[in-house]
Design a protein around this motif. Structure first.
Motif, short mmCIF file in Angstrom:
data_model
loop_
_atom_site.label_atom_id
_atom_site.label_comp_id
_atom_site.label_asym_id
_atom_site.label_seq_id
_atom_site.Cartn_x
_atom_site.Cartn_y
_atom_site.Cartn_z
N ASN A 33 -4.67 3.03 -0.41
CA ASN A 33 -3.77 2.54 -1.55
C ASN A 33 -2.37 2.49 -1.24
N VAL A 34 -1.99 2.07 0.14
CA VAL A 34 -0.67 1.96 0.57
C VAL A 34 -0.71 0.43 1.17
N LEU A 35 -0.95 -0.36 0.21
CA LEU A 35 -0.84 -1.91 0.62
C LEU A 35 0.55 -2.31 0.96
N SER A 36 1.59 -1.63 0.58
CA SER A 36 2.87 -2.25 0.92
C SER A 36 3.26 -2.10 2.64
N GLN A 37 2.32 -1.30 3.31
CA GLN A 37 2.47 -1.38 4.72
C GLN A 37 1.82 -2.72 5.31
N LEU A 38 1.13 -3.36 4.35
CA LEU A 38 0.49 -4.80 5.06
C LEU A 38 1.14 -5.68 4.78
N TRP A 39 2.45 -5.74 3.78
CA TRP A 39 2.87 -7.08 3.10
C TRP A 39 3.75 -7.60 4.20
N GLU A 40 4.52 -6.55 5.16
CA GLU A 40 5.39 -7.38 5.90
C GLU A 40 4.84 -8.06 7.23
N LYS A 41 3.45 -7.85 7.43
CA LYS A 41 2.78 -8.46 8.43
C LYS A 41 1.87 -9.59 7.78
N PHE A 91 -6.66 -0.12 10.86
CA PHE A 91 -5.44 0.31 9.98
C PHE A 91 -5.56 -0.33 8.60
N VAL A 92 -5.94 -1.67 8.85
CA VAL A 92 -5.81 -2.57 7.56
C VAL A 92 -6.74 -1.83 6.41
N LYS A 93 -8.05 -1.45 7.01
CA LYS A 93 -9.09 -0.82 6.01
C LYS A 93 -8.62 0.56 5.55
N TYR A 94 -7.77 1.21 6.23
CA TYR A 94 -7.19 2.58 6.08
C TYR A 94 -6.10 2.35 5.12
N ALA A 95 -5.18 1.28 5.22
CA ALA A 95 -4.10 1.13 4.18
C ALA A 95 -4.76 0.80 2.75
N LYS A 124 -17.96 -4.61 -0.63
CA LYS A 124 -17.77 -3.99 0.76
C LYS A 124 -17.19 -5.19 1.50
N TYR A 125 -16.33 -5.04 2.29
CA TYR A 125 -15.79 -5.83 3.52
C TYR A 125 -16.69 -6.23 4.53
N ASP A 126 -16.51 -7.20 5.13
CA ASP A 126 -17.44 -7.84 6.16
C ASP A 126 -17.82 -6.74 6.93
N SER A 127 -19.22 -6.75 6.76
CA SER A 127 -19.93 -6.03 7.76
C SER A 127 -20.81 -6.57 8.81
N SER A 128 -20.79 -7.95 9.02
CA SER A 128 -21.36 -8.71 9.91
C SER A 128 -21.00 -8.23 11.37
N ALA A 129 -21.51 -8.98 12.18
CA ALA A 129 -21.07 -8.95 13.63
C ALA A 129 -19.58 -9.35 13.81
N LYS A 130 -19.20 -10.36 13.07
CA LYS A 130 -17.75 -10.87 13.24
C LYS A 130 -16.74 -9.88 12.85
N LYS A 131 -17.11 -9.12 11.39
CA LYS A 131 -16.40 -8.17 11.29
C LYS A 131 -14.92 -8.52 10.99
N ARG A 132 -14.61 -9.92 10.28
CA ARG A 132 -13.30 -10.35 9.82
C ARG A 132 -12.34 -9.21 9.25
N LYS A 133 -11.16 -9.23 9.54
CA LYS A 133 -10.20 -8.48 9.06
C LYS A 133 -9.85 -8.90 7.55
N PRO A 134 -9.74 -8.01 6.71
CA PRO A 134 -9.42 -8.38 5.38
C PRO A 134 -8.04 -9.06 5.28
N ALA A 135 -7.95 -9.73 4.40
CA ALA A 135 -6.65 -10.61 4.04
C ALA A 135 -6.45 -11.17 2.74
N TRP A 136 -5.12 -11.27 2.38
CA TRP A 136 -4.90 -11.87 1.01
C TRP A 136 -4.67 -13.49 1.18
N THR A 137 -6.00 -14.17 1.39
CA THR A 137 -6.26 -15.45 1.45
C THR A 137 -6.04 -16.23 0.03
#
Length: 617
Positions: free
Chosen positions: A198-206, A190-194, A241-254
């Protein structure tokens, strides 16, 4: 004020950072200060040893890029891989006072500096501002640990002075860095879909930081602009491209940039006056990431702020007066006036800077700002008439150029007064330019900011800094040896040390080798210097003799007794793999030959003697 944060992931600096610093836009003309926070700068033992001797490559890069835009490094602080750099336009330097730095380790229970925070605090036109660069613990489940570490940093960092002892005591705080907050609950699909939609606002509250700002008391009052850019972590290095390794970390605003304005105090302010409510305001003009940089698994983030306040300081502590142009050495007179109450030190000095200088110790020459008349003037507090110093002819740069004078206060480790740019047009003499160019190119080749990074320096002669960013360490400094520059490196002297301005010895001994030997070894004859007379009055000429195939020089000869500083030679260095070196020694021992000691770089590379001749390896 521009603020930049970037976790560089131990990578080498890119070739160009102009877009990151917004230097290719019209916004640069309006920017007065730039704060750059880096995390995970390579801090392995070999890199730290090199960075202790020379400025790290990231700091070199930013100084090289910003100096043509008249930005000067005001202060810097490093804790292992966490670095903070603060730059300002040169004409603001006299109004940036009370500069202090601090750092707090939070890694391994406070014993390791891979995580933690570094800060630079200063007074900007009388308002206390603090820049705080943090690298907090990673991983989704460490949110509470991030909260505790941030609270520890706020509690541990304390500054000297009557006001703003703690970070939150400052009128304005910028908090930025790799804060490592993640996106909760939502799965990676879902994070990658958002992001793709380009519906980043759906990720802000989480977002954990957005949640914490409303629930953690320690974050009360901190503000942040909308996250209208994609999450900046984690990418495959070299790609977008976001993490494609075996860990496949979730994208985040770090990587984040926040600010906080000190709330007005209740009741009367300092000195019985009403609090200055509404005097200081902050507007965020830009908040974005830069996808074009791919050297790290993080994307850098930049923000531009418009800070408005009533200036509490309108005059510098030291006012400097100088003629519009220096055409003759006798015109190099500097008059200056110090404000009453200015804490003057006998170690204060006035530096002559070329326009485009990089930091307060990057001067062409200097003169001590002390005199007996000045001491009497200070005792009586009669500083209206001003004081006067003069640069010697030897200290002045030859040729034409624009320069700036700055009064460096040792007590505050900052520049307390500057002039507008003025012209220096002095004729070049053949002798003067030769010695000046030689010393100048020497400083160009070996120019370190070791003293710049050392606080409370008592000497105005810092190590010299390299003008270009190098991918490898500078040439080692060999004490007592004269480094002769190549013709392409000769230029106007930038040496900050009076000692380096002494001309080279005119009488340098000449070493003559037999012509036949030179041809045998394929070495072209090259004169090293002018002939010199020995103490006994005989000409200083030496011939290297061969004894059983080994070149040697008599211990009684003038060459053997010569001071190496007069030879202008560098020792020959040879690097070998251990296995190769040991194997070569075994072969030599089996054949009955041993390596000879090199007399100089011009000695033959291959020569040997038998153990029977009594020459030990």
């Amino acid at each position: 004020i521009t603020v930049v944060t970037w976790n560089v992931g131990t990578a080498m600096p890119p070739n160009d950072v102009t877009s990151l610093l917004h230097l290719n836009t019209g916004e640069t003309n309006d920017v007065d200060m730039i704060a750059i926070g880096l995390q995970e700068v390579n801090s392995k033992i070999n890199k730290r040893l090199k960075d202790a001797l020379f400025t790290d490559q990231w700091s070199e890069l930013f100084m090289d890029v910003l100096s043509p835009f008249h930005f000067i490094l005001v202060s810097t602080v490093r804790m292992q891989g966490v670095i903070l750099l603060v730059f300002a336009k040169y004409y603001h330097l006299p109004f940036l006072q009370d500069i202090q730095t601090d750092c707090t380790r939070t890694g391994l229970g406070g014993y390791w500096g891979n995580k933690g925070g570094v800060s630079v605090r200063l007074s900007i036109f009388g308002h206390m501002v603090c820049f705080l660069n943090c690298h907090l613990p990673a991983h989704l489940e460490k949110a509470e640990q991030r909260k505790e570490d941030f609270a520890t940093i706020l509690h541990m960092q304390q500054f000297e002075g009557p006001v703003a002892n703690g970070i939150l005591d400052h009128d304005l705080v910028f908090w930025f860095g790799d804060l490592n907050f993640r996106i909760e609950s939502l799965d990676i699909c879902f994070v990658k879909y958002a992001i793709d939609s380009n519906v980043l606002s759906q990720l802000w509250e989480k977002d954990q930081l957005n949640i914490a700002k409303s629930t953690w008391p320690v974050l009360r009052g901190f503000q942040e602009g909308p996250l209208n850019f994609p999450p900046t972590f984690k990418f495959d290095v070299g790609t977008n491209k976001y993490d494609s390794s075996a860990k496949k970390r979730k994208p985040a605003w770090t990587d984040r940039i926040l600010w906080k304005i000190k709330p007005p105090s209740k009741g009367l302010g300092t000195g019985g006056h009403q609090p200055t409510q509404g005097v200081l305001s902050v507007s965020q003009l830009c908040y974005c990431s830069h996808m074009e940089y791919t050297v790290s698994d993080h994307k850098p983030v930049a923000a531009i702020f418009a800070v408005q306040f009533a200036s509490k300081v309108d005059k510098p502590l030291v006012e400097i007066y100088v003629a519009d142009e220096w055409n003759r050495p006798e015109q190099a007179v500097v008059r200056y006036k110090m404000a009453v109450g200015f804490h003057r030190s006998s170690w204060d000095w006035i530096g002559l800077y070329r326009v485009g200088f990089r930091h307060p110790k990057d001067y062409v020459s200097y003169v001590w700002a002390r005199s007996d008349d000045g001491e009497r003037c200070l005792e009586k507090q009669l500083c209206v008439s001003g004081l006067q110093v003069m640069f010697s002819e030897e200290a002045l740069p030859k040729g034409n150029g624009e320069y700036i004078l700055g009064y460096y206060s040792n007590a505050s480790s900052s520049i307390a007064g500057v002039t507008e740019p003025f012209q220096i047009s002095l004729p070049r003499s053949e002798e003067g330019s030769s010695s000046t160019d030689s010393s100048g190119s020497s400083s160009e080749e070996d120019d370190s900011t070791l003293v710049l990074l050392a606080p409370k320096s008592r000497s105005p002669s810092p190590g010299k800094m390299k003008r270009h960013r190098s991918r490898s360490p500078s040439l080692a400094k060999f004490q007592g040896l004269i480094l002769r520059p190549s013709s392409r490196d000769r230029g106007t002297s930038r040496s900050p040390s009076p000692q380096s301005r002494r001309s080279l010895p005119k009488n340098i001994p000449t070493i003559h080798l037999p012509q036949g030997d030179l041809g045998h070894h394929g070495v072209k004859s090259k004169e090293l210097g002018q002939g010199a007379e020995s103490p006994e009055g005989s000409s200083f000429y030496q011939t290297l003799q061969e004894q059983g195939g080994l070149r040697c020089v008599s211990a009684d000869s003038s060459l053997a007794r010569a001071d190496p500083r007069n030879l202008g030679l560098l020792p020959a260095l040879r690097l070998e793999m251990i296995d190769q070196a040991l194997g070569w020694r075994r072969e030599s021992a089996d054949q009955g030959y041993y390596p000879c000691r090199s007399m100089s770089p011009t000695s033959p590379a291959g020569c040997g003697t038998s153990p029977k001749e009594g020459y030990s390896p």
